[in-house]
Scaffold this motif. Structure first.
Motif, PDB file in Angstrom:
ATOM      1  N   ASN A  70       0.824  -1.208   0.000  1.00 49.76           N
ATOM      2  CA  ASN A  70       0.000   0.000   0.000  1.00 49.76           C
ATOM      3  C   ASN A  70       0.856   1.255   0.000  1.00 49.76           C
ATOM      4  O   ASN A  70       0.607   2.187  -0.771  1.00 49.76           O
ATOM      5  CB  ASN A  70      -0.945   0.020   1.204  1.00 49.76           C
ATOM      6  N   ILE A  71       1.857   1.299   0.868  1.00 52.80           N
ATOM      7  CA  ILE A  71       2.746   2.458   0.914  1.00 52.80           C
ATOM      8  C   ILE A  71       3.518   2.565  -0.400  1.00 52.80           C
ATOM      9  O   ILE A  71       3.643   3.648  -0.973  1.00 52.80           O
ATOM     10  CB  ILE A  71       3.711   2.377   2.117  1.00 52.80           C
ATOM     11  N   PHE A  72       4.007   1.442  -0.893  1.00 56.11           N
ATOM     12  CA  PHE A  72       4.775   1.436  -2.138  1.00 56.11           C
ATOM     13  C   PHE A  72       3.970   2.038  -3.295  1.00 56.11           C
ATOM     14  O   PHE A  72       4.434   2.953  -3.978  1.00 56.11           O
ATOM     15  CB  PHE A  72       5.223   0.015  -2.504  1.00 56.11           C
ATOM     16  N   PHE A  73       2.760   1.533  -3.525  1.00 55.26           N
ATOM     17  CA  PHE A  73       1.983   2.012  -4.672  1.00 55.26           C
ATOM     18  C   PHE A  73       1.496   3.443  -4.467  1.00 55.26           C
ATOM     19  O   PHE A  73       1.396   4.202  -5.437  1.00 55.26           O
ATOM     20  CB  PHE A  73       0.831   1.055  -4.987  1.00 55.26           C
ATOM     21  N   GLY A  74       1.239   3.836  -3.233  1.00 56.68           N
ATOM     22  CA  GLY A  74       0.874   5.230  -2.973  1.00 56.68           C
ATOM     23  C   GLY A  74       2.018   6.179  -3.279  1.00 56.68           C
ATOM     24  O   GLY A  74       1.838   7.204  -3.953  1.00 56.68           O
ATOM     25  N   MET A  75       3.214   5.847  -2.810  1.00 55.12           N
ATOM     26  CA  MET A  75       4.387   6.690  -3.057  1.00 55.12           C
ATOM     27  C   MET A  75       4.755   6.691  -4.540  1.00 55.12           C
ATOM     28  O   MET A  75       5.132   7.723  -5.091  1.00 55.12           O
ATOM     29  CB  MET A  75       5.592   6.221  -2.244  1.00 55.12           C
ATOM     30  N   ALA A  76       4.641   5.528  -5.196  1.00 53.19           N
ATOM     31  CA  ALA A  76       4.944   5.456  -6.630  1.00 53.19           C
ATOM     32  C   ALA A  76       3.970   6.318  -7.421  1.00 53.19           C
ATOM     33  O   ALA A  76       4.373   7.038  -8.350  1.00 53.19           O
ATOM     34  CB  ALA A  76       4.890   4.004  -7.110  1.00 53.19           C
ATOM     35  N   SER A  77       2.713   6.285  -7.049  1.00 57.18           N
ATOM     36  CA  SER A  77       1.712   7.092  -7.737  1.00 57.18           C
ATOM     37  C   SER A  77       2.021   8.579  -7.624  1.00 57.18           C
ATOM     38  O   SER A  77       1.999   9.304  -8.626  1.00 57.18           O
ATOM     39  CB  SER A  77       0.329   6.802  -7.147  1.00 57.18           C
ATOM     40  N   ILE A  78       2.324   9.036  -6.428  1.00 58.46           N
ATOM     41  CA  ILE A  78       2.665  10.449  -6.229  1.00 58.46           C
ATOM     42  C   ILE A  78       3.918  10.812  -7.024  1.00 58.46           C
ATOM     43  O   ILE A  78       3.973  11.851  -7.682  1.00 58.46           O
ATOM     44  CB  ILE A  78       2.850  10.752  -4.731  1.00 58.46           C
ATOM     45  N   GLY A  79       4.927   9.957  -6.975  1.00 60.08           N
ATOM     46  CA  GLY A  79       6.164  10.210  -7.709  1.00 60.08           C
ATOM     47  C   GLY A  79       5.947  10.277  -9.207  1.00 60.08           C
ATOM     48  O   GLY A  79       6.479  11.164  -9.892  1.00 60.08           O
ATOM     49  N   LEU A  80       5.144   9.362  -9.746  1.00 59.19           N
ATOM     50  CA  LEU A  80       4.901   9.351 -11.182  1.00 59.19           C
ATOM     51  C   LEU A  80       4.036  10.535 -11.614  1.00 59.19           C
ATOM     52  O   LEU A  80       4.236  11.082 -12.705  1.00 59.19           O
ATOM     53  CB  LEU A  80       4.271   8.021 -11.600  1.00 59.19           C
ATOM     54  N   LEU A  81       3.103  10.968 -10.773  1.00 58.07           N
ATOM     55  CA  LEU A  81       2.339  12.174 -11.079  1.00 58.07           C
ATOM     56  C   LEU A  81       3.250  13.400 -11.123  1.00 58.07           C
ATOM     57  O   LEU A  81       3.044  14.310 -11.934  1.00 58.07           O
ATOM     58  CB  LEU A  81       1.223  12.383 -10.055  1.00 58.07           C
ATOM     59  N   THR A  82       4.257  13.408 -10.271  1.00 58.60           N
ATOM     60  CA  THR A  82       5.219  14.506 -10.280  1.00 58.60           C
ATOM     61  C   THR A  82       6.049  14.485 -11.560  1.00 58.60           C
ATOM     62  O   THR A  82       6.299  15.535 -12.161  1.00 58.60           O
ATOM     63  CB  THR A  82       6.125  14.438  -9.034  1.00 58.60           C
ATOM     64  N   VAL A  83       6.437  13.301 -12.006  1.00 57.25           N
ATOM     65  CA  VAL A  83       7.182  13.170 -13.261  1.00 57.25           C
ATOM     66  C   VAL A  83       6.335  13.676 -14.437  1.00 57.25           C
ATOM     67  O   VAL A  83       6.838  14.391 -15.312  1.00 57.25           O
ATOM     68  CB  VAL A  83       7.634  11.708 -13.488  1.00 57.25           C
ATOM     69  N   VAL A  84       5.064  13.337 -14.450  1.00 54.16           N
ATOM     70  CA  VAL A  84       4.174  13.805 -15.525  1.00 54.16           C
ATOM     71  C   VAL A  84       4.083  15.333 -15.501  1.00 54.16           C
ATOM     72  O   VAL A  84       4.124  15.987 -16.544  1.00 54.16           O
ATOM     73  CB  VAL A  84       2.775  13.159 -15.410  1.00 54.16           C
ATOM     74  N   ALA A  85       3.963  15.915 -14.309  1.00 57.37           N
ATOM     75  CA  ALA A  85       3.890  17.379 -14.197  1.00 57.37           C
ATOM     76  C   ALA A  85       5.159  18.027 -14.734  1.00 57.37           C
ATOM     77  O   ALA A  85       5.096  19.032 -15.457  1.00 57.37           O
ATOM     78  CB  ALA A  85       3.654  17.785 -12.741  1.00 57.37           C
ATOM     79  N   ILE A  86       6.306  17.461 -14.392  1.00 59.07           N
ATOM     80  CA  ILE A  86       7.583  17.996 -14.887  1.00 59.07           C
ATOM     81  C   ILE A  86       7.643  17.885 -16.407  1.00 59.07           C
ATOM     82  O   ILE A  86       8.057  18.831 -17.090  1.00 59.07           O
ATOM     83  CB  ILE A  86       8.767  17.273 -14.211  1.00 59.07           C
ATOM     84  N   ASP A  87       7.211  16.747 -16.940  1.00 59.43           N
ATOM     85  CA  ASP A  87       7.186  16.566 -18.391  1.00 59.43           C
ATOM     86  C   ASP A  87       6.312  17.614 -19.063  1.00 59.43           C
ATOM     87  O   ASP A  87       6.708  18.234 -20.052  1.00 59.43           O
ATOM     88  CB  ASP A  87       6.686  15.168 -18.741  1.00 59.43           C
ATOM     89  N   ARG A  88       5.120  17.844 -18.545  1.00 52.56           N
ATOM     90  CA  ARG A  88       4.206  18.831 -19.140  1.00 52.56           C
ATOM     91  C   ARG A  88       4.815  20.230 -19.055  1.00 52.56           C
ATOM     92  O   ARG A  88       4.721  21.006 -20.005  1.00 52.56           O
ATOM     93  CB  ARG A  88       2.843  18.826 -18.442  1.00 52.56           C
ATOM     94  N   TYR A  89       5.437  20.541 -17.935  1.00 60.77           N
ATOM     95  CA  TYR A  89       6.069  21.848 -17.775  1.00 60.77           C
ATOM     96  C   TYR A  89       7.180  22.038 -18.808  1.00 60.77           C
ATOM     97  O   TYR A  89       7.245  23.061 -19.489  1.00 60.77           O
ATOM     98  CB  TYR A  89       6.619  21.998 -16.362  1.00 60.77           C
ATOM     99  N   LEU A  90       8.051  21.056 -18.928  1.00 64.09           N
ATOM    100  CA  LEU A  90       9.173  21.180 -19.865  1.00 64.09           C
ATOM    101  C   LEU A  90       8.697  21.214 -21.311  1.00 64.09           C
ATOM    102  O   LEU A  90       9.246  21.956 -22.137  1.00 64.09           O
ATOM    103  CB  LEU A  90      10.166  20.033 -19.655  1.00 64.09           C
ATOM    104  N   THR A  91       7.692  20.430 -21.633  1.00 63.68           N
ATOM    105  CA  THR A  91       7.191  20.384 -23.003  1.00 63.68           C
ATOM    106  C   THR A  91       6.478  21.671 -23.394  1.00 63.68           C
ATOM    107  O   THR A  91       6.662  22.171 -24.502  1.00 63.68           O
ATOM    108  CB  THR A  91       6.232  19.181 -23.173  1.00 63.68           C
TER     109      THR A  91
END
Length: 149
Positions: free
Chosen positions: A25-46
């Protein structure tokens, strides 16, 4: 597992089952938050920084995704190795961080997780999407040039 335990009235999968369930549960919650952050960074840079966005390669994206997954592994394994702990919650329906053991280990783990895996990603996502919003409004103003972020 949670539904079965709730119907049973207490955690019914033992200590090891509790550790595995809570860790995942902790793993998938933290992974989800981390991957959402990666998507935000990608959108910002693009959108806001296309000069940088064009130079980002598959290798860079893979590194960011792997970093998000490794971050999730780190924080989910820490209670197993002794920084805080996992235990059934007070209702007995699920397993999570041991909220009843309010010691220095629990407080330091919880505060660090909140800072590293909630506050920092929230600030990064807010910054990225705020600037994406401003940039997109600049495109929509009809002047053909985007506002600078």
């Amino acid at each position: 597992m949670s539904a079965a335990s709730d119907l049973h009235g207490s955690w019914k999968f033992g200590y090891v089952g509790c550790q595995i369930y809570a860790c995942l549960n902790i793993f998938f919650g933290m992974a989800s938050i981390g991957l959402l952050t990666v998507v935000a960074i990608d959108r910002y840079l693009t959108i806001c920084r296309p000069d940088i966005g064009r130079r980002i390669t598959s290798y860079h994206y893979a590194a960011m995704i792997i970093a998000a997954w490794l971050n999730a592994v780190f924080w989910s394994v820490m209670p197993i190795v002794g920084w805080a702990s996992y235990a059934p919650d007070p209702t007995g329906a699920t397993c999570t961080i041991n909220w009843r053991k309010n010691d220095v280990s629990f407080v330091s783990y919880t505060m660090t997780v909140v800072a590293v895996n909630f506050v920092v990603p929230l600030m990064v996502m807010f910054y990225c999407y705020y600037n994406v919003s401003i940039t997109m409004k600049g495109y929509g103003s009809g002047n053909g040039s985007a506002a600078t972020a």
